[in-house]
Design a protein around this motif. Structure first.
Motif, PDB file in Angstrom:
ATOM      1  N   LYS A   5       0.829  -1.197   0.000  1.00 56.79           N
ATOM      2  CA  LYS A   5       0.000   0.000   0.000  1.00 56.79           C
ATOM      3  C   LYS A   5       0.867   1.251   0.000  1.00 56.79           C
ATOM      4  O   LYS A   5       1.864   1.336   0.705  1.00 56.79           O
ATOM      5  N   GLU A   6       0.462   2.224  -0.805  1.00 55.18           N
ATOM      6  CA  GLU A   6       1.184   3.488  -0.839  1.00 55.18           C
ATOM      7  C   GLU A   6       0.890   4.291   0.427  1.00 55.18           C
ATOM      8  O   GLU A   6      -0.200   4.206   0.992  1.00 55.18           O
ATOM      9  N   PRO A   7       1.859   5.107   0.896  1.00 56.68           N
ATOM     10  CA  PRO A   7       1.613   5.984   2.038  1.00 56.68           C
ATOM     11  C   PRO A   7       0.427   6.904   1.776  1.00 56.68           C
ATOM     12  O   PRO A   7       0.108   7.214   0.628  1.00 56.68           O
ATOM     13  N   ASP A   8      -0.239   7.355   2.841  1.00 55.83           N
ATOM     14  CA  ASP A   8      -1.456   8.164   2.731  1.00 55.83           C
ATOM     15  C   ASP A   8      -1.289   9.376   1.826  1.00 55.83           C
ATOM     16  O   ASP A   8      -2.153   9.676   1.002  1.00 55.83           O
ATOM     17  N   CYS A   9      -0.173  10.105   1.975  1.00 52.84           N
ATOM     18  CA  CYS A   9      -0.017  11.329   1.184  1.00 52.84           C
ATOM     19  C   CYS A   9       0.077  11.026  -0.300  1.00 52.84           C
ATOM     20  O   CYS A   9      -0.381  11.805  -1.129  1.00 52.84           O
ATOM     21  N   PHE A  10       0.645   9.870  -0.672  1.00 53.96           N
ATOM     22  CA  PHE A  10       0.784   9.521  -2.076  1.00 53.96           C
ATOM     23  C   PHE A  10      -0.523   8.998  -2.669  1.00 53.96           C
ATOM     24  O   PHE A  10      -0.646   8.853  -3.880  1.00 53.96           O
ATOM     25  N   GLN A  11      -1.513   8.733  -1.802  1.00 52.67           N
ATOM     26  CA  GLN A  11      -2.829   8.333  -2.304  1.00 52.67           C
ATOM     27  C   GLN A  11      -3.610   9.535  -2.831  1.00 52.67           C
ATOM     28  O   GLN A  11      -4.676   9.384  -3.411  1.00 52.67           O
ATOM     29  N   LEU A  12      -3.067  10.731  -2.630  1.00 53.74           N
ATOM     30  CA  LEU A  12      -3.711  11.944  -3.136  1.00 53.74           C
ATOM     31  C   LEU A  12      -3.310  12.256  -4.572  1.00 53.74           C
ATOM     32  O   LEU A  12      -3.819  13.204  -5.160  1.00 53.74           O
ATOM     33  N   ILE A  13      -2.400  11.476  -5.134  1.00 52.73           N
ATOM     34  CA  ILE A  13      -1.934  11.769  -6.481  1.00 52.73           C
ATOM     35  C   ILE A  13      -2.462  10.711  -7.451  1.00 52.73           C
ATOM     36  O   ILE A  13      -2.811   9.603  -7.067  1.00 52.73           O
ATOM     37  N   SER A  14      -2.533  11.086  -8.715  1.00 53.34           N
ATOM     38  CA  SER A  14      -3.085  10.202  -9.735  1.00 53.34           C
ATOM     39  C   SER A  14      -2.126   9.055 -10.042  1.00 53.34           C
ATOM     40  O   SER A  14      -0.943   9.092  -9.661  1.00 53.34           O
ATOM     41  N   MET A 102      13.966   7.581  -1.085  1.00 57.25           N
ATOM     42  CA  MET A 102      14.786   8.677  -1.585  1.00 57.25           C
ATOM     43  C   MET A 102      14.133   9.167  -2.873  1.00 57.25           C
ATOM     44  O   MET A 102      14.024   8.419  -3.847  1.00 57.25           O
ATOM     45  N   ILE A 103      13.660  10.428  -2.875  1.00 60.28           N
ATOM     46  CA  ILE A 103      12.856  10.956  -3.979  1.00 60.28           C
ATOM     47  C   ILE A 103      13.600  12.096  -4.661  1.00 60.28           C
ATOM     48  O   ILE A 103      14.129  12.992  -4.002  1.00 60.28           O
ATOM     49  N   ASP A 104      13.611  12.069  -5.968  1.00 58.38           N
ATOM     50  CA  ASP A 104      14.226  13.144  -6.749  1.00 58.38           C
ATOM     51  C   ASP A 104      13.493  14.450  -6.469  1.00 58.38           C
ATOM     52  O   ASP A 104      12.264  14.545  -6.601  1.00 58.38           O
ATOM     53  N   LYS A 105      14.235  15.498  -6.067  1.00 58.07           N
ATOM     54  CA  LYS A 105      13.590  16.734  -5.631  1.00 58.07           C
ATOM     55  C   LYS A 105      12.919  17.492  -6.773  1.00 58.07           C
ATOM     56  O   LYS A 105      11.895  18.152  -6.565  1.00 58.07           O
ATOM     57  N   GLN A 106      13.462  17.394  -8.004  1.00 59.06           N
ATOM     58  CA  GLN A 106      12.818  18.069  -9.138  1.00 59.06           C
ATOM     59  C   GLN A 106      11.460  17.435  -9.451  1.00 59.06           C
ATOM     60  O   GLN A 106      10.480  18.129  -9.736  1.00 59.06           O
ATOM     61  N   SER A 107      11.408  16.102  -9.362  1.00 56.89           N
ATOM     62  CA  SER A 107      10.143  15.401  -9.609  1.00 56.89           C
ATOM     63  C   SER A 107       9.100  15.765  -8.562  1.00 56.89           C
ATOM     64  O   SER A 107       7.924  15.981  -8.879  1.00 56.89           O
ATOM     65  N   LEU A 108       9.533  15.861  -7.306  1.00 57.15           N
ATOM     66  CA  LEU A 108       8.614  16.228  -6.236  1.00 57.15           C
ATOM     67  C   LEU A 108       8.160  17.675  -6.387  1.00 57.15           C
ATOM     68  O   LEU A 108       6.983  18.003  -6.147  1.00 57.15           O
ATOM     69  N   ALA A 109       9.061  18.560  -6.788  1.00 59.38           N
ATOM     70  CA  ALA A 109       8.709  19.966  -6.986  1.00 59.38           C
ATOM     71  C   ALA A 109       7.631  20.111  -8.061  1.00 59.38           C
ATOM     72  O   ALA A 109       6.676  20.881  -7.902  1.00 59.38           O
ATOM     73  N   ARG A 110       7.756  19.363  -9.166  1.00 55.66           N
ATOM     74  CA  ARG A 110       6.746  19.411 -10.239  1.00 55.66           C
ATOM     75  C   ARG A 110       5.397  18.930  -9.714  1.00 55.66           C
ATOM     76  O   ARG A 110       4.345  19.491 -10.042  1.00 55.66           O
ATOM     77  N   LEU A 111       5.421  17.895  -8.892  1.00 55.01           N
ATOM     78  CA  LEU A 111       4.186  17.347  -8.340  1.00 55.01           C
ATOM     79  C   LEU A 111       3.509  18.344  -7.407  1.00 55.01           C
ATOM     80  O   LEU A 111       2.278  18.508  -7.433  1.00 55.01           O
ATOM     81  N   LEU A 112       4.285  19.056  -6.619  1.00 55.80           N
ATOM     82  CA  LEU A 112       3.726  20.070  -5.719  1.00 55.80           C
ATOM     83  C   LEU A 112       3.060  21.196  -6.512  1.00 55.80           C
ATOM     84  O   LEU A 112       2.043  21.763  -6.079  1.00 55.80           O
ATOM     85  N   GLN A 113       3.613  21.524  -7.678  1.00 59.23           N
ATOM     86  CA  GLN A 113       3.074  22.601  -8.498  1.00 59.23           C
ATOM     87  C   GLN A 113       1.778  22.198  -9.194  1.00 59.23           C
ATOM     88  O   GLN A 113       0.887  23.035  -9.404  1.00 59.23           O
ATOM     89  N   THR A 114       1.653  20.932  -9.545  1.00 59.80           N
ATOM     90  CA  THR A 114       0.510  20.482 -10.345  1.00 59.80           C
ATOM     91  C   THR A 114      -0.606  19.845  -9.519  1.00 59.80           C
ATOM     92  O   THR A 114      -1.702  19.629 -10.025  1.00 59.80           O
ATOM     93  N   ASN A 115      -0.330  19.549  -8.237  1.00 62.49           N
ATOM     94  CA  ASN A 115      -1.334  18.893  -7.385  1.00 62.49           C
ATOM     95  C   ASN A 115      -1.461  19.676  -6.079  1.00 62.49           C
ATOM     96  O   ASN A 115      -0.792  19.368  -5.087  1.00 62.49           O
ATOM     97  N   PRO A 116      -2.331  20.706  -6.043  1.00 63.54           N
ATOM     98  CA  PRO A 116      -2.464  21.569  -4.868  1.00 63.54           C
ATOM     99  C   PRO A 116      -2.868  20.817  -3.592  1.00 63.54           C
ATOM    100  O   PRO A 116      -2.401  21.153  -2.504  1.00 63.54           O
ATOM    101  N   GLU A 117      -3.731  19.816  -3.719  1.00 67.15           N
ATOM    102  CA  GLU A 117      -4.176  19.076  -2.534  1.00 67.15           C
ATOM    103  C   GLU A 117      -3.002  18.339  -1.895  1.00 67.15           C
ATOM    104  O   GLU A 117      -2.828  18.347  -0.669  1.00 67.15           O
ATOM    105  N   PHE A 118      -2.192  17.717  -2.732  1.00 66.27           N
ATOM    106  CA  PHE A 118      -0.992  17.032  -2.251  1.00 66.27           C
ATOM    107  C   PHE A 118      -0.047  18.043  -1.603  1.00 66.27           C
ATOM    108  O   PHE A 118       0.486  17.813  -0.510  1.00 66.27           O
ATOM    109  N   GLY A 119       0.144  19.193  -2.272  1.00 68.85           N
ATOM    110  CA  GLY A 119       1.025  20.230  -1.742  1.00 68.85           C
ATOM    111  C   GLY A 119       0.555  20.749  -0.399  1.00 68.85           C
ATOM    112  O   GLY A 119       1.367  20.979   0.510  1.00 68.85           O
ATOM    113  N   PHE A 120      -0.762  20.930  -0.241  1.00 70.17           N
ATOM    114  CA  PHE A 120      -1.311  21.421   1.028  1.00 70.17           C
ATOM    115  C   PHE A 120      -1.072  20.422   2.147  1.00 70.17           C
ATOM    116  O   PHE A 120      -0.721  20.804   3.275  1.00 70.17           O
ATOM    117  N   ARG A 121      -1.273  19.136   1.851  1.00 63.69           N
ATOM    118  CA  ARG A 121      -1.067  18.103   2.869  1.00 63.69           C
ATOM    119  C   ARG A 121       0.379  18.091   3.345  1.00 63.69           C
ATOM    120  O   ARG A 121       0.640  18.020   4.546  1.00 63.69           O
TER     121      ARG A 121
END
Length: 221
Positions: A5-14, A102-121
């Motif tokens: 199972k994916e962690p809770d915060c990652f369940q907010l992304i497509s 260990m997550i690539d920071k550029q990939s995470l930054a793009r996700l924060l920009q495109t998924n506001p709900e994930f970013g807020f959490r």
């Protein structure tokens, strides 16, 4: 085989976002006592705690440490690297066996920009750590040693750690480094607190018996 199972915060992304993030993350296991990163070292990735407990601290002198907080399952480490921080501003060590992503920071930054709900959490989780740091600074600024220790005991016995027997993972020196007092003072004041019926000492473990009295000592400094 059952899919993990994916962690809770990652369940907010497509599914597409998750697949993109999965291509840029690596799972790592750290044993108790292993250093995860060192203050001042290059920070190429963000780390997500899948399970475990991580002590985050500052090296303030050659043999002097200031413990900042305990990161736990669901927390991010080195999150500031997403916003351009190039080196680790603190150090981290596993205080129990832990699994991290260990997550690539550029990939995470793009996700924060495109998924506001994930970013807020994620932002709200990091606010909790920031709030604790503000309380820590206030404690170190004006409180006496008993107040500093009381504040640290309240934090370490708070709700986020209720499912963990947290004191079994910490030495008296660790507690001293949270309170910014000597280990001798920690031992002295713990015995005083026990005599006053505020806590019980069971070997290494510390059981809070009168949280209201501890909060009063913390408040009055």
């Amino acid at each position: 085989m059952e899919q993990k199972k994916e962690p809770d915060c990652f369940q907010l992304i497509s599914k597409q976002e998750l697949e993109s993030l999965s291509e840029n993350r690596t799972q790592l296991t750290y044993l108790k006592g292993e250093t995860i990163f060192k203050q001042g070292a290059f920070a190429p990735h963000v780390l997500f705690i899948q399970s475990g407990l991580i002590k985050v601290y500052l090296q303030t002198g050659k043999n002097k440490v200031q413990n900042l907080w305990i990161a736990r399952t669901g927390d991010f480490l080195a999150f500031s690297s997403v916003f351009g921080e190039k080196v680790y501003s603190c150090s981290a060590v596993a205080i129990k066996d832990s699994e991290l992503l260990m997550i690539d920071k550029q990939s995470l930054a793009r996700l924060l920009q495109t998924n506001p709900e994930f970013g807020f959490r994620i932002t709200s989780k990091n606010f909790t750590s920031e709030h604790h740091l503000l309380e820590l600074v206030a404690s170190l600024s004006y409180k006496q040693m008993r107040g500093k220790l009381a504040t640290s005991l309240i934090y370490l016995s708070s709700e986020p750690f209720s499912s963990e027997n947290i004191f079994m993972y910490l030495s008296r020196q660790d507690i001293a480094d949270f309170a910014s007092i000597s280990v001798e003072s920690v031992i002295k004041f713990l015995k005083e607190f026990e005599k006053e019926g505020i806590i019980y000492l069971e070997g290494k473990n510390i059981v809070i018996a009168e949280i209201e009295k501890l909060m009063e000592i913390s408040k009055n400094g």
